[in-house]
Design an enzyme around this catalytic site. Structure first.
Site, PDB file in Angstrom:
ATOM      1  N   LEU A  15       0.854  -1.195  -0.222  1.00 37.94           N
ATOM      2  CA  LEU A  15       0.096   0.036  -0.003  1.00 37.94           C
ATOM      3  C   LEU A  15       1.010   1.524   0.165  1.00 37.94           C
ATOM      4  CD1 LEU A  15      -3.010  -0.879   2.336  1.00 37.94           C
ATOM      5  CD2 LEU A  15      -2.610  -1.581  -0.183  1.00 37.94           C
ATOM      6  N   ASP A  34      10.482   3.397   6.008  1.00 42.26           N
ATOM      7  CA  ASP A  34      10.304   2.095   6.113  1.00 42.26           C
ATOM      8  C   ASP A  34      11.504   1.392   6.849  1.00 42.26           C
ATOM      9  OD1 ASP A  34       8.191  -0.216   4.701  1.00 42.26           O
ATOM     10  OD2 ASP A  34       9.716  -1.169   5.443  1.00 42.26           O
ATOM     11  N   SER A  75       1.736  -6.528   9.374  1.00 38.90           N
ATOM     12  CA  SER A  75       0.702  -6.415   8.385  1.00 38.90           C
ATOM     13  C   SER A  75      -0.273  -7.619   8.588  1.00 38.90           C
ATOM     14  CB  SER A  75       0.991  -5.874   7.116  1.00 38.90           C
ATOM     15  OG  SER A  75       1.714  -6.977   6.421  1.00 38.90           O
ATOM     16  N   ASN A 112      -9.661  -4.652   9.492  1.00 35.79           N
ATOM     17  CA  ASN A 112     -11.097  -5.514   9.532  1.00 35.79           C
ATOM     18  C   ASN A 112     -10.960  -6.411  10.558  1.00 35.79           C
ATOM     19  OD1 ASN A 112     -11.068  -8.489   8.299  1.00 35.79           O
ATOM     20  ND2 ASN A 112      -9.596  -7.094   6.923  1.00 35.79           N
ATOM     21  N   TYR A 136      -2.724  -9.561  15.928  1.00 33.71           N
ATOM     22  CA  TYR A 136      -2.638  -8.496  15.097  1.00 33.71           C
ATOM     23  C   TYR A 136      -3.871  -7.397  15.208  1.00 33.71           C
ATOM     24  CZ  TYR A 136      -3.141  -6.534  10.366  1.00 33.71           C
ATOM     25  OH  TYR A 136      -3.498  -5.770   9.039  1.00 33.71           O
ATOM     26  N   SER A 165      -9.918  -5.913   2.196  1.00 39.65           N
ATOM     27  CA  SER A 165      -8.883  -6.510   1.715  1.00 39.65           C
ATOM     28  C   SER A 165      -8.287  -5.634   0.668  1.00 39.65           C
ATOM     29  CB  SER A 165      -9.366  -7.854   1.146  1.00 39.65           C
ATOM     30  OG  SER A 165      -9.739  -8.699   2.295  1.00 39.65           O
TER      31      SER A 165
HETATM   32  P1  NAI Z   1       3.048  -4.651   3.844  1.00 43.78           P
HETATM   33  O1  NAI Z   1       3.155  -5.809   4.893  1.00 43.78           O
HETATM   34  O2  NAI Z   1       3.087  -4.750   2.346  1.00 43.78           O
HETATM   35  O3  NAI Z   1       4.022  -3.375   4.215  1.00 43.78           O
HETATM   36  C1  NAI Z   1       4.025  -3.080   5.678  1.00 43.78           C
HETATM   37  C2  NAI Z   1       5.293  -2.280   5.708  1.00 43.78           C
HETATM   38  O4  NAI Z   1       5.645  -2.203   7.024  1.00 43.78           O
HETATM   39  C3  NAI Z   1       6.359  -3.301   4.910  1.00 43.78           C
HETATM   40  O5  NAI Z   1       7.231  -2.686   4.093  1.00 43.78           O
HETATM   41  C4  NAI Z   1       7.470  -3.466   6.083  1.00 43.78           C
HETATM   42  O6  NAI Z   1       8.812  -3.634   5.891  1.00 43.78           O
HETATM   43  C5  NAI Z   1       7.387  -2.371   7.077  1.00 43.78           C
HETATM   44  N1  NAI Z   1       7.469  -2.428   8.542  1.00 43.78           N
HETATM   45  C6  NAI Z   1       7.126  -3.633   9.088  1.00 43.78           C
HETATM   46  N2  NAI Z   1       7.748  -3.455  10.488  1.00 43.78           N
HETATM   47  C7  NAI Z   1       8.330  -2.247  10.471  1.00 43.78           C
HETATM   48  C8  NAI Z   1       9.064  -1.391  11.359  1.00 43.78           C
HETATM   49  N3  NAI Z   1       9.194  -2.112  12.631  1.00 43.78           N
HETATM   50  N4  NAI Z   1       9.662  -0.423  11.340  1.00 43.78           N
HETATM   51  C9  NAI Z   1       9.335   0.297   9.992  1.00 43.78           C
HETATM   52  N5  NAI Z   1       8.728  -0.393   9.219  1.00 43.78           N
HETATM   53  C10 NAI Z   1       7.944  -1.726   9.207  1.00 43.78           C
HETATM   54  O7  NAI Z   1       1.259  -4.229   4.178  1.00 43.78           O
HETATM   55  P2  NAI Z   1       0.455  -3.663   3.145  1.00 43.78           P
HETATM   56  O8  NAI Z   1      -0.441  -4.664   2.723  1.00 43.78           O
HETATM   57  O9  NAI Z   1       0.924  -2.437   2.556  1.00 43.78           O
HETATM   58  O10 NAI Z   1      -0.483  -2.882   4.345  1.00 43.78           O
HETATM   59  C11 NAI Z   1      -0.106  -1.563   4.863  1.00 43.78           C
HETATM   60  C12 NAI Z   1      -0.807  -1.241   6.160  1.00 43.78           C
HETATM   61  O11 NAI Z   1      -2.276  -1.555   5.881  1.00 43.78           O
HETATM   62  C13 NAI Z   1      -0.546  -2.281   7.214  1.00 43.78           C
HETATM   63  O12 NAI Z   1      -0.595  -1.683   8.591  1.00 43.78           O
HETATM   64  C14 NAI Z   1      -1.669  -3.197   7.608  1.00 43.78           C
HETATM   65  O13 NAI Z   1      -1.676  -3.765   8.609  1.00 43.78           O
HETATM   66  C15 NAI Z   1      -2.720  -2.679   7.012  1.00 43.78           C
HETATM   67  N6  NAI Z   1      -3.759  -3.205   6.391  1.00 43.78           N
HETATM   68  C16 NAI Z   1      -3.714  -3.674   4.963  1.00 43.78           C
HETATM   69  C17 NAI Z   1      -4.572  -4.683   4.433  1.00 43.78           C
HETATM   70  C18 NAI Z   1      -4.426  -4.962   2.991  1.00 43.78           C
HETATM   71  O14 NAI Z   1      -5.305  -5.818   2.593  1.00 43.78           O
HETATM   72  N7  NAI Z   1      -3.382  -4.857   2.239  1.00 43.78           N
HETATM   73  C19 NAI Z   1      -5.856  -4.793   5.113  1.00 43.78           C
HETATM   74  C20 NAI Z   1      -6.008  -4.148   6.329  1.00 43.78           C
HETATM   75  C21 NAI Z   1      -5.151  -3.413   7.047  1.00 43.78           C
HETATM   76  C1  15L Z   2      -5.293  -7.410   6.671  1.00 46.14           C
HETATM   77  O1  15L Z   2      -5.377  -6.702   7.809  1.00 46.14           O
HETATM   78  C2  15L Z   2      -3.967  -7.921   6.082  1.00 46.14           C
HETATM   79  O2  15L Z   2      -3.157  -7.029   6.004  1.00 46.14           O
HETATM   80  C3  15L Z   2      -4.073  -8.534   4.650  1.00 46.14           C
HETATM   81  O3  15L Z   2      -2.819  -8.874   4.189  1.00 46.14           O
HETATM   82  C4  15L Z   2      -5.268  -9.358   4.497  1.00 46.14           C
HETATM   83  O4  15L Z   2      -5.112 -10.539   5.007  1.00 46.14           O
HETATM   84  C5  15L Z   2      -6.579  -8.486   4.946  1.00 46.14           C
HETATM   85  O5  15L Z   2      -6.320  -8.102   6.363  1.00 46.14           O
HETATM   86  C6  15L Z   2      -7.841  -9.275   4.761  1.00 46.14           C
HETATM   87  O6  15L Z   2      -8.523  -9.623   5.875  1.00 46.14           O
HETATM   88  O7  15L Z   2      -7.944  -9.685   3.433  1.00 46.14           O
END
Ligand code: NAI
Ligand code: 15L
Length: 267
Positions: A15, A34, A75, A112, A136, A165
């Site tokens: 994202l 990051d 995440s 979610n 989480y 998602s």
């Molecule tokens: P992702 O796993 O691709 O990106 C998360 C980033 O955070 C990674 O680049 C990682 O290196 C960085 N990170 C992890 N630990 C860290 C730390 N200690 N210090 C600094 N950076 C750190 O996840 P994505 O899919 O991009 O999600 C972004 C955010 O949105 C997350 O917080 C996730 O929980 C939330 N989210 C995402 C969903 C999805 O469907 N992609 C759904 C619900 C929530």
């Molecule tokens: C999340 O919170 C995660 O970051 C993502 O990887 C998916 O698992 C998403 O929820 C989901 O519920 O599909």
């Protein structure tokens, strides 16, 4: 006060990369951060490697910033050690850094999974109580509460995006309800960067015909999603789990691992 200098955490993630590319050139500064190395900075952008668990480093990345799009951290489900370091300590560090630096607003990527133990038969809105399905998910409920503390006590606008998602397209039947397209995600981020609010929770979900979430609170703030997962129904409708726990609750596959409760006693 307008927002012109933005910090994006989690900038190397799925994202984070969307925000970087889709908002490029729109603000006087995008500071992308990051824990791992990121793609090279574009025009009007700087990249800073920092661990959210390092309070000094986090205070540094908050300096001179108007608004934070906080996407960094654990995440998916993880051990308590992982979740505590990145999502509890890391988030406290971020809000403290924001407070000390006079940041105006923080957009928090909630999930979610903060409400994952609500049933799929329920339609819930932003006032639904947290019902985390994982460590989480608990960290996301914690984040929503932390946003509330810093909004009401310290005047930092807080928008918690309970993201469903967010992927290029839905890959199973559940995502016909939970999918958020990348374009709609960035539309919601833009609302968060411009709308007037104090502390709000909204759902990060596209205009899905089968959504379990009443997202009137996001629409009220100006969110106008343009995508609908239904366009993929024929492709993915048949993709379901044979696990009854997973299929009963909104959190899906996050709800069933380690589950030894009585599903009939989950309201
Ligand atoms: P992702 O796993 O691709 O990106 C998360 C980033 O955070 C990674 O680049 C990682 O290196 C960085 N990170 C992890 N630990 C860290 C730390 N200690 N210090 C600094 N950076 C750190 O996840 P994505 O899919 O991009 O999600 C972004 C955010 O949105 C997350 O917080 C996730 O929980 C939330 N989210 C995402 C969903 C999805 O469907 N992609 C759904 C619900 C929530
Ligand atoms: C999340 O919170 C995660 O970051 C993502 O990887 C998916 O698992 C998403 O929820 C989901 O519920 O599909």
């Amino acid at each position: 006060m307008t927002v012109s200098r933005i910090l994006v955490t989690g900038a190397a993630g799925a994202l984070g990369r969307q925000v970087r590319s889709r908002l490029a050139g729109r603000y006087s500064l995008i500071r992308s951060s990051d824990i791992v190395a990121m793609d090279p900075a574009g025009l009007g952008e700087e990249t800073v490697v920092a661990d959210l668990a390092d309070a000094v480093a986090v205070a540094g990345i908050c300096e001179g910033i108007d608004a934070i799009v906080h996407l960094g951290g654990q995440s998916v489900e993880g051990s308590w050690e992982q979740v505590i370091a990145a999502n509890l300590i890391g988030l406290i560090n971020l809000y403290e850094g924001a407070r000390q630096a006079g940041v105006q607003r923080v957009l928090f990527a909630s999930s979610n999974h903060a409400i994952g133990f609500h049933r799929r038969s329920e339609r819930i809105d932003h006032t639904a109580p947290a019902r985390p399905d994982t460590r989480y998910g608990f960290s996301k409920a914690f984040g929503e509460d932390l946003a509330c503390l810093y909004a009401y006590k310290y005047g930092i606008k807080g928008l918690s995006l309970r993201i469903g998602s967010c992927f290029p397209k839905p890959t199973n039947r559940r995502m016909l309800s939970t999918w958020l397209s990348y374009a709609d995600f960035v539309r919601l981020v833009e609302v968060g960067l411009t709308a007037d609010y104090v502390n709000e929770i909204v759902y990060g979900v596209s205009a899905n015909s089968r959504s379990w979430w009443d997202n009137a609170n996001a629409y009220r703030l100006g969110y106008a999603p343009e995508d609908n997962a239904e366009a993929y129904a024929a492709e993915v409708e048949h993709i379901v789990s044979d696990d009854p726990i997973e299929e009963a609750f909104q959190g899906g596959s996050y709800t069933s691992p380690e589950f030894i409760g009585d599903p009939a006693r989950v309201p």
